[in-house]
Design a protein around this motif. Structure first.
Motif, PDB file in Angstrom:
ATOM      1  N   LEU A   1       1.042   8.186   6.575  1.00 43.85           N
ATOM      2  CA  LEU A   1      -0.374   7.846   6.736  1.00 43.85           C
ATOM      3  C   LEU A   1      -0.748   6.524   6.070  1.00 43.85           C
ATOM      4  O   LEU A   1      -1.902   6.101   6.138  1.00 43.85           O
ATOM      5  CB  LEU A   1      -1.246   8.951   6.128  1.00 43.85           C
ATOM      6  N   ALA A   2       0.209   5.871   5.438  1.00 48.91           N
ATOM      7  CA  ALA A   2      -0.087   4.722   4.574  1.00 48.91           C
ATOM      8  C   ALA A   2      -0.923   3.648   5.251  1.00 48.91           C
ATOM      9  O   ALA A   2      -1.777   3.029   4.603  1.00 48.91           O
ATOM     10  CB  ALA A   2       1.213   4.115   4.042  1.00 48.91           C
ATOM     11  N   PHE A   3      -0.698   3.392   6.531  1.00 51.87           N
ATOM     12  CA  PHE A   3      -1.388   2.289   7.201  1.00 51.87           C
ATOM     13  C   PHE A   3      -2.384   2.764   8.247  1.00 51.87           C
ATOM     14  O   PHE A   3      -2.887   1.965   9.030  1.00 51.87           O
ATOM     15  CB  PHE A   3      -0.357   1.362   7.840  1.00 51.87           C
TER      16      PHE A   3
ATOM     17  N   ALA B   1     -10.028   4.842   2.993  1.00 52.13           N
ATOM     18  CA  ALA B   1      -9.445   4.174   4.159  1.00 52.13           C
ATOM     19  C   ALA B   1      -9.253   2.682   3.860  1.00 52.13           C
ATOM     20  O   ALA B   1     -10.068   2.080   3.154  1.00 52.13           O
ATOM     21  CB  ALA B   1     -10.346   4.360   5.372  1.00 52.13           C
ATOM     22  N   PRO B   2      -8.202   2.069   4.410  1.00 52.19           N
ATOM     23  CA  PRO B   2      -7.900   0.667   4.106  1.00 52.19           C
ATOM     24  C   PRO B   2      -9.059  -0.293   4.370  1.00 52.19           C
ATOM     25  O   PRO B   2      -9.323  -1.194   3.574  1.00 52.19           O
ATOM     26  CB  PRO B   2      -6.711   0.348   5.018  1.00 52.19           C
TER      27      PRO B   2
ATOM     28  N   ARG C   1       0.824  -1.216   0.000  1.00 48.62           N
ATOM     29  CA  ARG C   1       0.000   0.000   0.000  1.00 48.62           C
ATOM     30  C   ARG C   1       0.860   1.270   0.000  1.00 48.62           C
ATOM     31  O   ARG C   1       0.532   2.257  -0.654  1.00 48.62           O
ATOM     32  CB  ARG C   1      -0.926  -0.011   1.224  1.00 48.62           C
ATOM     33  N   GLU C   2       1.975   1.222   0.712  1.00 51.59           N
ATOM     34  CA  GLU C   2       2.832   2.417   0.826  1.00 51.59           C
ATOM     35  C   GLU C   2       3.380   2.875  -0.516  1.00 51.59           C
ATOM     36  O   GLU C   2       3.703   4.055  -0.702  1.00 51.59           O
ATOM     37  CB  GLU C   2       3.982   2.159   1.811  1.00 51.59           C
ATOM     38  N   ASP C   3       3.476   1.964  -1.485  1.00 53.79           N
ATOM     39  CA  ASP C   3       3.993   2.328  -2.804  1.00 53.79           C
ATOM     40  C   ASP C   3       2.964   3.095  -3.639  1.00 53.79           C
ATOM     41  O   ASP C   3       3.294   3.611  -4.706  1.00 53.79           O
ATOM     42  CB  ASP C   3       4.424   1.069  -3.567  1.00 53.79           C
ATOM     43  N   PHE C   4       1.732   3.164  -3.158  1.00 50.24           N
ATOM     44  CA  PHE C   4       0.672   3.882  -3.871  1.00 50.24           C
ATOM     45  C   PHE C   4       0.289   5.185  -3.165  1.00 50.24           C
ATOM     46  O   PHE C   4      -0.649   5.859  -3.572  1.00 50.24           O
ATOM     47  CB  PHE C   4      -0.562   2.988  -4.015  1.00 50.24           C
ATOM     48  N   VAL C   5       1.032   5.518  -2.120  1.00 46.85           N
ATOM     49  CA  VAL C   5       0.767   6.728  -1.333  1.00 46.85           C
ATOM     50  C   VAL C   5       1.735   7.833  -1.759  1.00 46.85           C
ATOM     51  O   VAL C   5       2.930   7.580  -1.906  1.00 46.85           O
ATOM     52  CB  VAL C   5       0.936   6.426   0.177  1.00 46.85           C
ATOM     53  N   PRO C   6       1.245   9.067  -1.968  1.00 47.58           N
ATOM     54  CA  PRO C   6       2.162  10.168  -2.307  1.00 47.58           C
ATOM     55  C   PRO C   6       3.252  10.325  -1.261  1.00 47.58           C
ATOM     56  O   PRO C   6       3.016  10.109  -0.063  1.00 47.58           O
ATOM     57  CB  PRO C   6       1.235  11.400  -2.321  1.00 47.58           C
TER      58      PRO C   6
END
Length: 220
Positions: free
Chosen positions: A45-47, A65-66, A34-39
């Motif tokens: 804030l990734a998780f 939100a996840p 998921r972190e690779d798709f976050v600016p």
């Protein structure tokens, strides 16, 4: 930050308690980063159990939100042979999740910069069965229809009939429908050429998707 511990906590403390119990979905959330798709500006804030800004938040440009993404993914129950349409690619994360479960995914994104970023994120992640199109998805994609599943990655006042008509018989459409303060995630299933069933999944709130028609306001 211990990324793997944060990912584990996200799954066990946010997602599983929100009735996401499908082992395949939970395993996928542990694998797709998921972190690779976050600016870059919002990596911290990734998780977290929150929406993440992607651009103009006033236009609804956020990562959901996840737990909300995971629940929609579970309810769609996509199979490996199926073709899926996503409306609202955002950063490409939901498309990546869908890509791991479906045969083919087409994701539309109205914002050109987001569409470009989503395509780049997916390519970098090695998700090769997803196509991102920079176009309005409010009317679906008739040239590629019918679809086994459609997901709207944001909220709408009403689901357009035109989108429902692009489902195969047996196809499902997941959408967050209604107005604040309470919206409802719903699953529409095409049970025959003429008939659809609707199931209320849960109450939630999500930013509006751009391009969708609004109900006519009352005039006094």
């Amino acid at each position: 930050m211990n990324i793997e511990q944060a990912r584990f906590n996200m799954i066990e403390q946010q997602i599983r308690p929100w009735d996401v119990l499908d082992a395949g979905v939970l395993e996928l959330l542990a694998v797709v980063k998921r972190e690779d798709f976050v600016p870059a500006a919002h990596k911290a804030l990734a998780f977290m159990d929150t929406e993440i800004p992607l651009g103009d938040v006033a236009k609804g440009q956020v990562m959901l939100a996840p737990r909300l993404e995971a629940r929609l993914l579970q309810e769609l129950n996509v199979a490996r042979h199926e073709k899926v349409l996503e409306v609202g690619a955002g950063s490409g994360f939901m498309a990546a999740l869908l890509g791991h479960r479906a045969q083919r995914v087409i994701s539309t994104e109205l914002d050109a910069a987001l569409a470009e970023q989503a395509a780049a994120n997916l390519k970098r992640a090695g998700v090769l069965n997803v196509t991102v199109l920079n176009q309005d998805g409010a009317k679906g994609l008739a040239a590629e229809a019918p679809f086994d599943a459609i997901v709207l990655s944001g909220s709408v006042e009403v689901v357009p009939e035109e989108l429902l008509q692009q489902l195969k018989v047996g196809g499902r459409l997941a959408a967050i429908v209604g107005d604040e303060p309470v919206m409802r995630a719903q699953l529409f299933t095409r049970v025959s050429e003429k008939d659809f069933s609707t199931r209320i999944l849960f109450d939630t709130v999500a930013p509006r998707l751009s391009g969708f028609a609004r109900r006519n306001a009352f005039a006094f």
